[in-house]
Motif scaffolding. Structure first.
Motif, short mmCIF file in Angstrom:
data_model
loop_
_atom_site.label_atom_id
_atom_site.label_comp_id
_atom_site.label_asym_id
_atom_site.label_seq_id
_atom_site.Cartn_x
_atom_site.Cartn_y
_atom_site.Cartn_z
N UNK A 108 0.66 -1.30 -0.11
CA UNK A 108 0.12 0.17 0.07
C UNK A 108 0.86 1.00 -0.18
N UNK A 109 1.94 1.58 0.95
CA UNK A 109 2.94 2.48 0.98
C UNK A 109 3.42 2.60 -0.43
N UNK A 110 4.04 1.58 -1.13
CA UNK A 110 4.73 1.63 -2.36
C UNK A 110 3.82 2.22 -3.42
N UNK A 111 2.42 1.66 -3.47
CA UNK A 111 1.69 2.14 -4.38
C UNK A 111 1.37 3.66 -4.15
N UNK A 112 1.20 4.10 -2.82
CA UNK A 112 1.21 5.45 -2.71
C UNK A 112 2.17 6.23 -3.11
N UNK A 113 3.41 5.92 -2.86
CA UNK A 113 4.64 6.60 -3.45
C UNK A 113 4.64 6.53 -4.90
N UNK A 114 4.22 5.43 -5.68
CA UNK A 114 4.24 5.63 -7.06
C UNK A 114 3.40 6.51 -7.67
N UNK A 115 2.02 6.65 -6.93
CA UNK A 115 0.95 7.43 -7.50
C UNK A 115 1.38 8.94 -7.15
N UNK A 116 2.04 9.38 -6.00
CA UNK A 116 2.45 10.58 -5.74
C UNK A 116 3.71 11.05 -6.31
N UNK A 117 4.34 10.30 -7.05
CA UNK A 117 5.79 10.57 -7.34
C UNK A 117 6.93 10.60 -6.50
N UNK A 118 6.84 10.05 -5.12
CA UNK A 118 7.58 9.96 -4.54
C UNK A 118 8.70 8.72 -4.37
N UNK A 119 9.58 8.71 -3.86
CA UNK A 119 10.72 7.59 -4.02
C UNK A 119 10.12 6.31 -3.74
N UNK A 120 10.55 5.42 -4.55
CA UNK A 120 10.11 3.95 -4.32
C UNK A 120 11.11 3.34 -3.77
N UNK A 121 10.71 2.54 -2.68
CA UNK A 121 11.57 1.88 -1.64
C UNK A 121 11.83 0.51 -2.42
N UNK A 122 12.91 -0.21 -1.72
CA UNK A 122 13.24 -1.80 -1.99
C UNK A 122 13.47 -2.02 -3.23
N UNK A 123 14.04 -1.32 -4.29
CA UNK A 123 14.21 -1.62 -5.69
C UNK A 123 15.69 -2.04 -5.97
N UNK A 124 15.87 -2.88 -7.01
CA UNK A 124 16.86 -3.48 -7.35
C UNK A 124 17.08 -3.80 -8.80
N UNK A 125 17.95 -3.32 -9.42
CA UNK A 125 18.26 -3.21 -10.82
C UNK A 125 18.04 -4.63 -11.44
N UNK A 126 17.47 -4.85 -12.67
CA UNK A 126 17.60 -6.02 -13.59
C UNK A 126 18.22 -5.64 -14.77
N UNK A 127 19.31 -6.10 -15.16
CA UNK A 127 20.45 -5.90 -16.05
C UNK A 127 20.11 -6.76 -17.43
N UNK A 128 19.22 -7.64 -17.52
CA UNK A 128 19.42 -8.29 -18.78
C UNK A 128 17.86 -9.01 -18.96
N UNK A 129 17.59 -9.60 -20.15
CA UNK A 129 16.73 -10.41 -20.36
C UNK A 129 17.03 -11.83 -20.20
#
Length: 127
Positions: free
Chosen positions: A47-68
């Protein structure tokens, strides 16, 4: 002997319990896009992450994916859900993302292009 076999089997299965496979069948990431996985540790995190995305805030707990292709991912301790986010070149906010998916250890998750939905629609700002 049977007891020893069961202990060995348990040790093997629990030793790999913190891994999932992402079968990224998209053409992302590319030179024009970047991709990441976001982890959530509870329904409140979702819920907090959805709210952050909706309001353009920093998105927590993300890790890059570098390939397919097939990617073996380590699941952070306590993570219950994940979603995939995708940014166009120069974008500060994700352009596309998937729905939240429940983490099942040792499972292979297939990601196809049609699983990525425009973030504008998912946050309720679309048509």
């Amino acid at each position: 002997m049977k007891k020893l076999f069961l202990i060995f089997l348990f040790a093997i299965s629990s030793g790999f319990a913190d891994q999932i496979i992402l079968d990224n069948q998209t053409t992302y990431p590319s030179n024009d896009t970047k991709m990441a996985i976001q982890w959530a540790f509870s329904a409140k995190d979702v819920n907090d992450s959805n709210s952050a995305l909706k309001h353009g805030e920093k998105i927590p707990n993300i890790h890059s994916i570098k390939k397919s292709g097939n990617i073996q991912l380590s699941v952070p301790a306590g993570a219950e859900y994940f979603r995939i986010l995708m940014w166009s070149k120069g974008s500060s906010e994700p352009d596309f993302h998937t729905n939240w998916v429940e983490v099942v250890n040792q499972k292979e998750y297939r990601l196809q292009k049609d699983h990525l939905v425009p973030s504008v629609l998912m946050s309720g700002m679309g048509c």
